[in-house]
Write a protein that holds these residues in place. Structure first.
Motif, PDB file in Angstrom:
ATOM      1  N   ALA A 123      36.980 126.777  15.990  1.00  0.00           N
ATOM      2  CA  ALA A 123      37.565 127.212  15.070  1.00  0.00           C
ATOM      3  C   ALA A 123      38.430 126.478  13.867  1.00  0.00           C
ATOM      4  O   ALA A 123      38.463 128.106  13.018  1.00  0.00           O
ATOM      5  N   LEU A 124      38.421 125.422  13.700  1.00  0.00           N
ATOM      6  CA  LEU A 124      38.401 124.953  12.572  1.00  0.00           C
ATOM      7  C   LEU A 124      37.603 125.828  11.293  1.00  0.00           C
ATOM      8  O   LEU A 124      37.894 126.034  10.328  1.00  0.00           O
ATOM      9  N   TRP A 125      36.106 125.991  12.075  1.00  0.00           N
ATOM     10  CA  TRP A 125      35.384 126.649  10.791  1.00  0.00           C
ATOM     11  C   TRP A 125      35.885 127.915  10.395  1.00  0.00           C
ATOM     12  O   TRP A 125      35.666 128.826   9.387  1.00  0.00           O
ATOM     13  N   ASP A 126      36.102 128.698  11.854  1.00  0.00           N
ATOM     14  CA  ASP A 126      36.896 130.099  11.091  1.00  0.00           C
ATOM     15  C   ASP A 126      37.920 129.684  10.056  1.00  0.00           C
ATOM     16  O   ASP A 126      37.735 130.943   9.198  1.00  0.00           O
ATOM     17  N   LEU A 127      38.167 129.338  10.601  1.00  0.00           N
ATOM     18  CA  LEU A 127      39.746 129.156   9.715  1.00  0.00           C
ATOM     19  C   LEU A 127      39.090 128.961   8.109  1.00  0.00           C
ATOM     20  O   LEU A 127      39.601 129.766   7.629  1.00  0.00           O
ATOM     21  N   TRP A 128      38.476 127.927   8.184  1.00  0.00           N
ATOM     22  CA  TRP A 128      37.928 127.130   6.840  1.00  0.00           C
ATOM     23  C   TRP A 128      37.713 128.403   5.581  1.00  0.00           C
ATOM     24  O   TRP A 128      38.041 129.338   4.457  1.00  0.00           O
ATOM     25  N   GLY A 129      37.199 129.643   6.890  1.00  0.00           N
ATOM     26  CA  GLY A 129      36.030 130.414   5.736  1.00  0.00           C
ATOM     27  C   GLY A 129      37.685 131.956   5.934  1.00  0.00           C
ATOM     28  O   GLY A 129      36.853 132.559   4.568  1.00  0.00           O
ATOM     29  N   LYS A 130      37.885 132.076   6.587  1.00  0.00           N
ATOM     30  CA  LYS A 130      39.440 132.504   6.174  1.00  0.00           C
ATOM     31  C   LYS A 130      40.083 132.399   5.206  1.00  0.00           C
ATOM     32  O   LYS A 130      40.331 133.341   4.339  1.00  0.00           O
ATOM     33  N   LEU A 131      40.514 130.832   5.205  1.00  0.00           N
ATOM     34  CA  LEU A 131      41.351 130.129   3.851  1.00  0.00           C
ATOM     35  C   LEU A 131      40.073 130.658   3.287  1.00  0.00           C
ATOM     36  O   LEU A 131      41.331 130.963   1.755  1.00  0.00           O
ATOM     37  N   ILE A 132      39.015 130.836   3.115  1.00  0.00           N
ATOM     38  CA  ILE A 132      38.878 130.633   1.091  1.00  0.00           C
ATOM     39  C   ILE A 132      38.039 132.477   1.038  1.00  0.00           C
ATOM     40  O   ILE A 132      37.126 132.236   0.532  1.00  0.00           O
ATOM     41  N   LYS A 133      37.794 132.831   2.436  1.00  0.00           N
ATOM     42  CA  LYS A 133      37.767 134.803   2.120  1.00  0.00           C
ATOM     43  C   LYS A 133      36.499 134.617   1.743  1.00  0.00           C
ATOM     44  O   LYS A 133      36.057 135.785   1.146  1.00  0.00           O
ATOM     45  N   LYS A 134      35.639 133.790   2.682  1.00  0.00           N
ATOM     46  CA  LYS A 134      33.999 134.257   3.236  1.00  0.00           C
ATOM     47  C   LYS A 134      32.939 133.822   4.443  1.00  0.00           C
ATOM     48  O   LYS A 134      34.483 132.876   5.157  1.00  0.00           O
ATOM     49  N   PRO A 135      32.327 134.206   4.741  1.00  0.00           N
ATOM     50  CA  PRO A 135      31.656 134.353   5.927  1.00  0.00           C
ATOM     51  C   PRO A 135      31.830 132.676   6.273  1.00  0.00           C
ATOM     52  O   PRO A 135      31.209 131.900   4.645  1.00  0.00           O
ATOM     53  N   VAL A 136      31.403 131.815   7.502  1.00  0.00           N
ATOM     54  CA  VAL A 136      31.051 130.708   7.112  1.00  0.00           C
ATOM     55  C   VAL A 136      29.432 129.841   6.489  1.00  0.00           C
ATOM     56  O   VAL A 136      29.164 129.334   6.086  1.00  0.00           O
TER      57      VAL A 136
END
Length: 454
Positions: A123-136
């Motif tokens: 979930a934290l990686w999903d959130l990180w990707g959404k924060l910087i607008k990139k797929p993981v």
């Protein structure tokens, strides 16, 4: 606390038990798991700003409630944190979850507590990707090697790979990276299918599905074995009669055999030229797998395992003992992306191909990111590597994986592709979802809410 920090503060961690009744059609059935209901513990981490990250860990139905409770027990370690502070020193945060002084006892780093860790970390990686607008996968590929290493806890594996060795591998992976990204965006990453090979399927259904996926461009197929030798011979004959011998076949026993039994059984299946035997015995038996691998090498059959390896330490031992030829990381079995990266690095150093396990709820959505990062920024090749694909439950995700010409197409949506549709959650949350209410009413499943005690 600044206003920016306030927006990035984690204000809640919610966990849901989501289950799908796959046992009704024998979907996912194998020699060990005869009646799975594909399920997940589904974690949502919410920031003060309202942005949410979703992660999950795969289960087979009963017992999901235990993983859900484990994740809830870990919530106090997460809620209140500034999420960007976590990303600045992700390895330390990861260790704070896996080494909490009292909860660690019920692992350590294995079982329900580690599955819960995976859901939270994902979930934290999903959130990180959404924060910087990139797929993981792109987030990972774009991280400087030094920064990427800062998310990995190397404790217990430095006798296999050191940080310095890992850094050198990652620096080597930078060469030609942009060309590989372009190639990935154009053609995707190759996959194989298990959809035609479930043990509970009739010959007629296997024949129909094998032809369907052959027509869709698949050249690599996997079939479940291990319950009855004569049935396995017939099933392999059936698959080979459809796909021929110019395409690849693998077999999967899902842990049911003794070591010598696995060797003897696979000698009988050797005429069908399987590329690998997957999980031939206990997933914890490193030396048993090594014995099987040595015995089957003259037959050209490799050993594949890893979907139920509980942590990086067990992977380390499999690699050091030359007990596997194909390393099958699972995106939700060990402690999320951070720990999985250490396995990829060890496999790279040891010259072992990574061919991830997928197929359960959300596993295909997640594992594509890991393998694409490996292709772009570590191994630099897809030769001899392939990712599992099972065509189930993808319709429940906002951004499901996309398959074209038997290739995973590179995700473009920000995050880890783990956000489920609200209507799917409402229908399949257990036991109160509308679909479960309907199945209880029809008598298809027992309603646990009617239980009054032991």
């Amino acid at each position: 606390m600044s206003s920016t920090e306030e927006k990035l503060k984690i204000v809640s961690l919610d966990v849901k038990d989501i289950r799908f009744p796959t046992s009704l059609q024998a979907d996912g059935s194998d020699a060990m798991h005869t009646d799975p209901d594909y399920s997940c513990a589904y974690v949502t981490i919410k920031l003060h700003s309202g942005l949410e990250g979703d992660g999950l860990t795969f289960t087979c139905g009963r017992g999901t409630e235990i993983v859900v409770q484990a994740a809830k027990s870990m919530a106090p370690l997460v809620v209140g944190q500034i999420v960007t502070d976590i990303y600045k020193d992700f390895a330390t945060f990861w260790r704070s979850l896996t080494s909490e002084s009292q909860m660690r006892w019920i692992g350590p780093e294995k079982g329900a507590v580690h599955l819960a860790t995976a859901a939270i970390i994902n979930a934290l990686w999903d959130l990180w990707g959404k924060l910087i607008k990139k797929p993981v996968w792109r987030l990972l590929a774009d991280l400087d090697p030094e920064v990427l290493l800062s998310v990995i806890d190397f404790r217990y594996v430095t006798n296999c790979i050191t940080k310095a060795e890992a850094l050198e591998l990652l620096k080597q992976g930078q060469v030609g990276k942009e060309e590989r990204i372009k190639q990935l965006m154009e053609t995707g990453y190759p996959c194989y299918t298990t959809q035609a090979g479930w043990l509970g399927y009739s010959d007629e259904k296997i024949r129909e599905l094998a032809q369907k996926y052959l027509d869709m461009g698949y050249t690599v197929f996997k079939v479940k074995v291990g319950k009855n030798l004569q049935d396995d011979i017939k099933r392999c004959e059936l698959l080979r009669s459809i796909i021929g011998y110019d395409r690849t076949l693998m077999v999967d026993a899902n842990q049911v055999w003794e070591v010598q039994e696995a060797i003897d059984w696979m000698k009988e299946l050797a005429p069908f030229k399987p590329l690998w035997i997957e999980e031939p015995t206990s997933p914890d038996d490193v030396l048993g797998h090594a014995e099987i691998a040595k015995a089957l090498k003259p037959y050209g059959i490799g050993v594949a395992t890893g979907e139920q390896c509980c942590n990086r330490v067990l992977f380390k031992q499999f690699l050091q003992a030359q007990a596997l030829e194909f390393c099958q990381v699972d995106s939700a079995r060990i402690g999320g992306v951070n720990e999985i990266l250490s396995v990829y690095l060890m496999a790279k150093k040891m010259g072992v191909k990574v061919c991830p396990h997928a197929g359960g709820v959300g596993l295909c959505e997640m594992v594509q990111h890991l393998q694409m990062w490996d292709f772009v920024a570590l191994s630099g090749t897809s030769e001899g590597r392939v990712v599992e694909f099972v065509d189930q439950q993808h319709e429940h995700f906002v951004n499901p994986c996309v398959i074209k010409n038997a290739h995973y197409m590179a995700p473009t949506a920000p995050g880890y592709n783990t956000t489920m549709k609200p209507e799917s959650i409402a229908a399949y949350v257990y036991p109160d979802g509308s679909e479960w209410e309907s199945m209880f009413a029809k008598g298809l499943f027992h309603d646990p809410r009617k239980d009054t005690g032991f």
